[in-house]
Design a protein around this motif. Structure first.
Motif, short mmCIF file in Angstrom:
data_model
loop_
_atom_site.label_atom_id
_atom_site.label_comp_id
_atom_site.label_asym_id
_atom_site.label_seq_id
_atom_site.Cartn_x
_atom_site.Cartn_y
_atom_site.Cartn_z
N VAL A 151 74.77 21.57 48.49
CA VAL A 151 75.08 22.99 48.32
C VAL A 151 73.89 23.41 47.35
CG1 VAL A 151 76.48 24.14 47.12
CG2 VAL A 151 77.52 22.62 48.60
N GLU A 152 73.27 22.32 46.06
CA GLU A 152 72.17 23.40 45.44
C GLU A 152 70.84 23.83 45.80
OE1 GLU A 152 70.97 19.69 43.59
OE2 GLU A 152 72.08 19.64 41.15
N GLU A 178 79.77 31.51 31.51
CA GLU A 178 81.35 31.31 30.05
C GLU A 178 81.37 30.21 30.77
OE1 GLU A 178 82.99 33.10 27.96
OE2 GLU A 178 81.09 33.23 27.23
N GLU A 179 81.99 29.99 31.73
CA GLU A 179 82.17 28.14 32.61
C GLU A 179 81.26 27.14 32.72
OE1 GLU A 179 84.89 27.75 33.61
OE2 GLU A 179 85.95 29.96 33.48
N ILE A 180 80.18 27.55 32.61
CA ILE A 180 79.28 26.61 32.38
C ILE A 180 78.81 26.19 31.38
CG2 ILE A 180 76.69 26.30 32.94
CD1 ILE A 180 77.20 27.63 35.84
N LEU A 181 78.82 27.17 30.28
CA LEU A 181 78.29 26.50 29.09
C LEU A 181 79.23 26.95 28.43
CD1 LEU A 181 75.24 29.19 28.46
CD2 LEU A 181 75.39 26.91 29.42
N LYS A 182 80.77 26.37 28.37
CA LYS A 182 81.90 25.82 27.59
C LYS A 182 82.21 25.79 26.53
CE LYS A 182 85.48 26.71 29.92
NZ LYS A 182 86.90 26.45 30.98
N PRO A 193 82.43 18.34 36.24
CA PRO A 193 82.51 19.08 35.03
C PRO A 193 81.08 17.70 34.57
CG PRO A 193 84.53 18.02 35.55
CD PRO A 193 84.05 18.03 36.50
N ASN A 194 81.48 16.62 34.52
CA ASN A 194 80.44 15.96 33.58
C ASN A 194 78.85 15.91 34.47
OD1 ASN A 194 82.75 14.97 32.59
ND2 ASN A 194 82.96 13.60 34.25
N SER A 195 78.34 16.18 35.26
CA SER A 195 77.25 16.62 35.20
C SER A 195 76.77 17.88 34.66
CB SER A 195 76.97 16.95 37.21
OG SER A 195 77.53 17.74 37.55
N ALA A 221 79.08 28.31 38.92
CA ALA A 221 80.54 27.98 38.26
C ALA A 221 81.82 27.25 39.28
CB ALA A 221 81.12 29.29 37.51
N LYS A 222 81.68 27.36 40.54
CA LYS A 222 82.61 26.52 41.15
C LYS A 222 82.48 24.76 40.72
CE LYS A 222 84.45 29.77 44.28
NZ LYS A 222 84.02 30.34 46.34
N LEU A 223 80.55 24.86 41.52
CA LEU A 223 80.14 23.74 40.82
C LEU A 223 80.16 23.36 40.40
CD1 LEU A 223 78.52 22.08 43.56
CD2 LEU A 223 76.74 22.99 42.24
N HIS A 224 80.12 23.42 38.49
CA HIS A 224 80.38 22.96 37.71
C HIS A 224 81.97 22.78 37.61
CE1 HIS A 224 79.66 22.49 33.59
NE2 HIS A 224 80.94 23.01 33.53
#
Length: 685
Positions: free
Chosen positions: A121-122, A184-188, A152-154, A145-148
């Protein structure tokens, strides 16, 4: 035709999907797929058709693609290996000339949520960020955001994060807002998207291009930006001025929240902003949506804490409609109490009087309570209404009136004569435990003014074996002992019978322990008993402090436009705020005159309040932690409390927590707590 939920239905659908004649007819093929989706939505397991549906996604028909993708996303987790077969088709569709096909493929590729999906998907997502079509860029931004969320650990590549930051200046406002949410999701873990001066001013300039949802998101994120100078602050406020009076309640609330966060050091500007939103708030109170009306009413109560006269001229807008639900009526009545003044008190009381006989019991009780709260300022008018309601001789109304009178005489002792004269015959109507406790408290406290008090208590004592409520029995013990102290000849025999029953026959340990405590207290002498149970009363000739001081906006600005005002009990808040000054004064006396620990603890146990821990007297801050529980049906309520005295008026008072929520129990606890502290302080003055 086979039954809807039978295996024959799935078997027939499999044959139809594999039939070459059906596949050659696009309309028939689509209808068969539609039947599969319909059965899936009805709860039938059609996962066995996964292979056939994978083959069906290879088509140019967009409608058929959408239907197949819905199926694949629903069952992909059950068939991860087969789901990889559709990846090639999706990647191919991501390069289609039709932007709708590209966005559809990209969206569903991220919706598959497969463990090994990231490597496939990337590349399409990265290409989608630079797509010429806005609809594809929207999907690609949310796809990251969905991929993150899926992994979440990647770590997301810094190049992608920079690209998302650059897309904040995209010409499409939806892409811009999606970038904010994705960052916001990726850099939470890093605190969310970083807002500097260029980004903040860019978002403000593009604010009008966004839809209602987008404006709310932008305004919420802008709260973390602090202007670097006063001139910049006022420039930002000028740009937000039009949004402050927006016809959309969500935009208006978000803008006001941003105003308050920016102007926390400028109270005059904050108050001016509250004045500006009066008209939009009143308009929102007439919204067709009940949810919006309730939310607006909750937030109006917040505003009235700082600007009590904000809605004073528009009090009629808060009159209850016949078809409105009970929770909106009760909230409106709370607002009406805050808007009472000399000019409108007569009209407001007439309106509340009509609500007191509402067919809904909760609404009627809330109206009676509202009349009682107004009675703290206009006691004569309100007492006339309450006494008139007693004449209706309805159980729920009588109970609410007696409880309201109990609360009223506590803060308005000059009303005690009128209240005592109205209690005749109430014991025959009351059935609920809260009403009985209120009546018993009044008879015990003012029994010397009620001629029939001994006979009324005797009726309760004769029926004590049939009483199921332990709080009522405990209140009966206290009331009888108090009456004995002022009218011993009439009460001695019944007090002996009550103590005998409570000590020898009662199974509830709280009631039995309280009876034993009273018995041993009587053994120590009447004078000692009187010191514990009868403190000095307030002078009936004195009035009460009416109203509350305006609260600074910064005290509640952080919870504005959040869910907290919706679930917070404002009757509870008002009660705590209204009595905090009295509690602080009583705590000062107790600390100053060093009430003995044993005396303080014994006094609390008399009213079934247990002390968990406390700090020694003369130490600051002085704290005491206590708890109690009520046993009113249908459940038990646990109340935890902290009394705090620091020597500073702004940092002292009482903090309460409750589980589950019971407003009546909380108000009763506060009344009992203040009574005990008042008794102790009066003995030390």
């Amino acid at each position: 035709m086979p039954y809807l939920g039978s295996e024959d239905t799935v078997r027939d659908l499999r044959r139809a999907l594999a039939n070459p004649h059906v596949q050659s007819d696009q309309l028939r093929y689509r209808n068969v797929i539609l039947k599969v989706i319909r059965l899936m939505s009805q709860g039938l397991d059609v996962s066995s058709l996964f292979s056939e549906m994978v083959k069906a996604c290879a088509t140019v028909d967009i409608v058929q693609k959408k239907l197949v993708y819905v199926f694949l996303c629903s069952y992909a987790s059950l068939n991860p290996e087969l789901s990889l077969l559709v990846i090639n088709t999706l990647r191919k569709d991501c390069q289609d000339s039709n932007p709708m096909v590209r966005s559809l493929a990209l969206r569903n590729m991220t919706n598959l949520r497969l463990p090994g999906l990231m490597e496939y998907v990337e590349q399409p997502l990265t290409a989608g960020l630079k797509d010429r079509a806005a609809c594809v860029r929207r999907v690609a931004v949310l796809g990251w955001a969905k991929l993150h969320n899926l992994h979440p650990n990647s770590e997301i590549d810094a190049v992608v994060v920079n690209e998302l930051y650059s897309l904040l200046r995209d010409t499409d406002p939806v892409v811009m807002v999606n970038c904010l949410r994705a960052l916001e999701e990726i850099l939470k873990e890093e605190g969310g998207v970083a807002i500097n001066k260029p980004i903040a001013h860019h978002l403000l300039n593009r604010l009008k291009d966004c839809d209602v949802w987008g404006q709310s998101e932008v305004l919420k994120i802008l709260q973390r930006y602090q202007p670097q100078s006063e001139d910049e602050l006022f420039d930002i406020l000028s740009m937000l001025d039009s949004s402050l009076v927006s016809p959309h309640p969500t935009v208006m609330a978000s803008t006001l929240s941003l105003f308050l966060s920016l102007c926390w050091a400028l109270p005059a500007v904050s108050l001016a902003a509250l004045e500006r939103v009066r008209v939009p708030l009143l308009a929102a109170c007439g919204s067709a949506s009940r949810e919006i009306r309730f939310t607006v009413l909750c937030h109006i109560q917040l505003l009235l804490r700082s600007v009590p006269g904000l809605m004073g001229a528009h009090y009629k807008r808060f009159f209850c409609g016949y078809a409105e639900p009970a929770y909106i009526k009760q909230r409106k009545m709370q607002v009406l109490v805050e808007l009472v003044n000399d000019d409108n008190v007569a009209l407001l009381l007439d309106e509340l009087k009509d609500y007191c006989t509402d067919v809904n019991t909760d609404t009627a009780q809330a109206a009676i309570s509202a009349v009682g709260r107004i009675g703290r300022s206009y006691s004569d008018r309100c007492l006339g209404i309450l006494i008139g309601l007693l004449g209706l001789k309805q159980e729920n109304i009588t109970s609410a009136v007696v409880q309201t009178m109990r609360d009223l005489v506590w803060v308005c002792p000059q009303c005690s004569e009128t209240v005592c004269s109205a209690l005749e015959g109430c014991e025959e109507i009351l059935q609920d435990s809260q009403g009985k406790q209120a009546l018993l408290w009044l008879l015990g406290t003012y029994g010397d003014r009620v001629s029939s008090a001994p006979y009324t208590l005797e009726v309760f004592i004769d029926k004590v074996r049939c009483e199921t409520s332990s709080p009522v029995k405990m209140e009966l013990l206290t009331a009888t002992l108090r009456l004995f102290l002022c009218r011993p000849a009439e009460t001695q025999d019944m007090l002996g019978r009550l103590l005998h029953y409570a000590i020898d026959e009662e199974t509830d340990m709280c009631v039995r322990d309280q009876a034993l405590l009273y018995y041993r207290l009587l053994q120590s002498g009447i004078d000692e008993t009187r010191k514990v149970l009868q403190g000095r009363r307030s002078d009936p000739s004195l009035g009460v402090l009416i109203g509350l001081p305006a609260e600074p906006v910064k005290h509640w600005a952080r919870v504005f436009n959040t869910l907290k005002p919706l679930w917070q009990s404002f009757s509870e808040t008002e009660s705590v705020r209204g009595r905090s000054c009295l509690l602080s004064f009583l705590l000062l006396i107790i600390v100053k005159f060093s009430v003995h620990v044993c005396v303080f603890q014994a006094a609390m146990q008399l009213v079934n309040i247990q002390i968990l821990a406390f700090t020694p007297s003369h130490t600051l801050p002085w704290r005491v932690y206590l708890y109690t529980h009520t046993q009113a049906p249908p459940c038990t309520t646990l109340i935890l409390g902290e009394l705090l005295y620091t020597g500073k008026p702004t940092e002292e008072g009482v903090t309460l927590k409750q589980q589950p929520r019971d407003d009546k129990a909380l108000r009763g606890f506060l009344s009992v707590l203040i009574t005990v502290l008042h008794t102790l302080s009066s003995q030390r003055e």
